[in-house]
Design a protein around this motif. Structure first.
Motif, PDB file in Angstrom:
ATOM      1  N   MET A 278      -2.615  -9.838   6.991  1.00 28.65           N
ATOM      2  CA  MET A 278      -1.838 -10.185   5.630  1.00 28.65           C
ATOM      3  C   MET A 278      -1.724  -9.097   4.748  1.00 28.65           C
ATOM      4  SD  MET A 278      -1.038 -13.311   6.227  1.00 28.65           S
ATOM      5  CE  MET A 278      -0.297 -13.815   4.963  1.00 28.65           C
ATOM      6  N   LYS A 279      -2.732  -7.966   4.733  1.00 25.83           N
ATOM      7  CA  LYS A 279      -2.466  -6.776   3.889  1.00 25.83           C
ATOM      8  C   LYS A 279      -1.410  -5.895   4.352  1.00 25.83           C
ATOM      9  CE  LYS A 279      -6.781  -6.496   1.477  1.00 25.83           C
ATOM     10  NZ  LYS A 279      -8.191  -5.898   1.365  1.00 25.83           N
ATOM     11  N   ALA A 280      -1.584  -5.695   5.734  1.00 28.55           N
ATOM     12  CA  ALA A 280      -0.679  -4.929   6.536  1.00 28.55           C
ATOM     13  C   ALA A 280       0.718  -5.403   6.163  1.00 28.55           C
ATOM     14  CB  ALA A 280      -0.982  -4.615   7.953  1.00 28.55           C
ATOM     15  N   LYS A 281       0.900  -6.759   6.429  1.00 23.76           N
ATOM     16  CA  LYS A 281       2.121  -7.271   6.433  1.00 23.76           C
ATOM     17  C   LYS A 281       2.729  -7.356   4.969  1.00 23.76           C
ATOM     18  CE  LYS A 281       4.535 -11.777   7.322  1.00 23.76           C
ATOM     19  NZ  LYS A 281       4.306 -13.256   7.559  1.00 23.76           N
ATOM     20  N   ASP A 282       1.772  -7.455   3.879  1.00 26.52           N
ATOM     21  CA  ASP A 282       2.321  -7.233   2.634  1.00 26.52           C
ATOM     22  C   ASP A 282       2.881  -5.810   2.378  1.00 26.52           C
ATOM     23  OD1 ASP A 282       1.657  -9.729   2.024  1.00 26.52           O
ATOM     24  OD2 ASP A 282      -0.372  -9.434   0.791  1.00 26.52           O
ATOM     25  N   VAL A 283       1.932  -4.871   2.881  1.00 25.50           N
ATOM     26  CA  VAL A 283       2.478  -3.328   2.769  1.00 25.50           C
ATOM     27  C   VAL A 283       3.717  -3.210   3.113  1.00 25.50           C
ATOM     28  CG1 VAL A 283       1.983  -1.025   3.572  1.00 25.50           C
ATOM     29  CG2 VAL A 283       0.140  -2.589   2.427  1.00 25.50           C
ATOM     30  N   ARG A 284       4.236  -3.793   4.614  1.00 29.88           N
ATOM     31  CA  ARG A 284       5.267  -3.650   5.387  1.00 29.88           C
ATOM     32  C   ARG A 284       6.510  -4.248   4.431  1.00 29.88           C
ATOM     33  NH1 ARG A 284       2.629  -5.390   9.985  1.00 29.88           N
ATOM     34  NH2 ARG A 284       3.640  -7.327   9.816  1.00 29.88           N
ATOM     35  N   LEU A 285       6.109  -5.499   3.846  1.00 31.41           N
ATOM     36  CA  LEU A 285       7.303  -6.223   3.031  1.00 31.41           C
ATOM     37  C   LEU A 285       7.552  -5.439   1.787  1.00 31.41           C
ATOM     38  CD1 LEU A 285       6.252  -9.757   3.620  1.00 31.41           C
ATOM     39  CD2 LEU A 285       8.018  -8.730   4.477  1.00 31.41           C
ATOM     40  N   LYS A 286       6.562  -4.963   1.160  1.00 33.80           N
ATOM     41  CA  LYS A 286       6.744  -4.075   0.117  1.00 33.80           C
ATOM     42  C   LYS A 286       7.432  -2.726   0.183  1.00 33.80           C
ATOM     43  CE  LYS A 286       2.648  -5.767  -2.746  1.00 33.80           C
ATOM     44  NZ  LYS A 286       1.503  -5.421  -3.304  1.00 33.80           N
TER      45      LYS A 286
END
Length: 159
Positions: free
Chosen positions: A135-143
């Motif tokens: 989820m952290k990696a996904k948040d970084v990608r989305l940001k």
């Protein structure tokens, strides 16, 4: 094809009823629609008629003649190593596991339950850690994606 195991001469069967329950034998001859003549020279089952409802068909098949003598059945059995193959099968392992569970005491069942709880907690914790990282990696990608879109929009409005 729907069926994979057929009642046929040479089919190895697992006996599930009677004095020889839990032993292997071979169908030597089919008597009628309900019974077969079986023989288990390597497992201690004498030649006798047996009901189909009192046996399970296995995947093992021996090349036998109709009403072949016990000596020939024994040779083919040993040549195909039926006893060793069945002992290594998942079916035999499940039978052994069932026997162990039958002999368990209340305290053994309690210890098993606690061990399962501990194992499940370890698995759940590992899953949560992996999910959190994901989820952290996904948040970084989305940001990063949102920032890229914002810079593109800003560049278009400036032109």
């Amino acid at each position: 094809m729907t069926f994979r195991k057929f009642v046929q001469i040479g089919r190895v069967v697992f006996l599930n009823y009677g004095r020889f329950k839990g032993k292997l034998a071979v169908i030597v001859d089919v008597i009628d629609g309900n019974r077969a003549l079986i023989d288990g020279p390597c497992s201690g089952v004498p030649r006798q008629p047996f009901k189909f409802s009192e046996m399970y068909l296995t995947k093992y098949l021996l090349k036998l003649q109709r009403s072949q003598r016990s000596k020939g059945v024994r040779e083919e059995w040993e040549k195909k190593q039926i006893t060793q193959r069945f002992a290594a099968s998942k079916w035999q392992k499940n039978i052994e596991k069932h026997e162990v569970r039958i002999t368990m005491t209340d305290y053994d069942r309690y210890k098993l339950g606690r061990a399962k709880q501990t194992r499940n907690k370890i698995i759940k914790d590992a899953f949560r850690r992996i999910k959190k990282k994901s989820m952290k990696a996904k948040d970084v990608r989305l940001k990063a994606k949102a920032a890229k879109k914002a810079t593109k929009k800003k560049a278009k409005t400036e032109q």
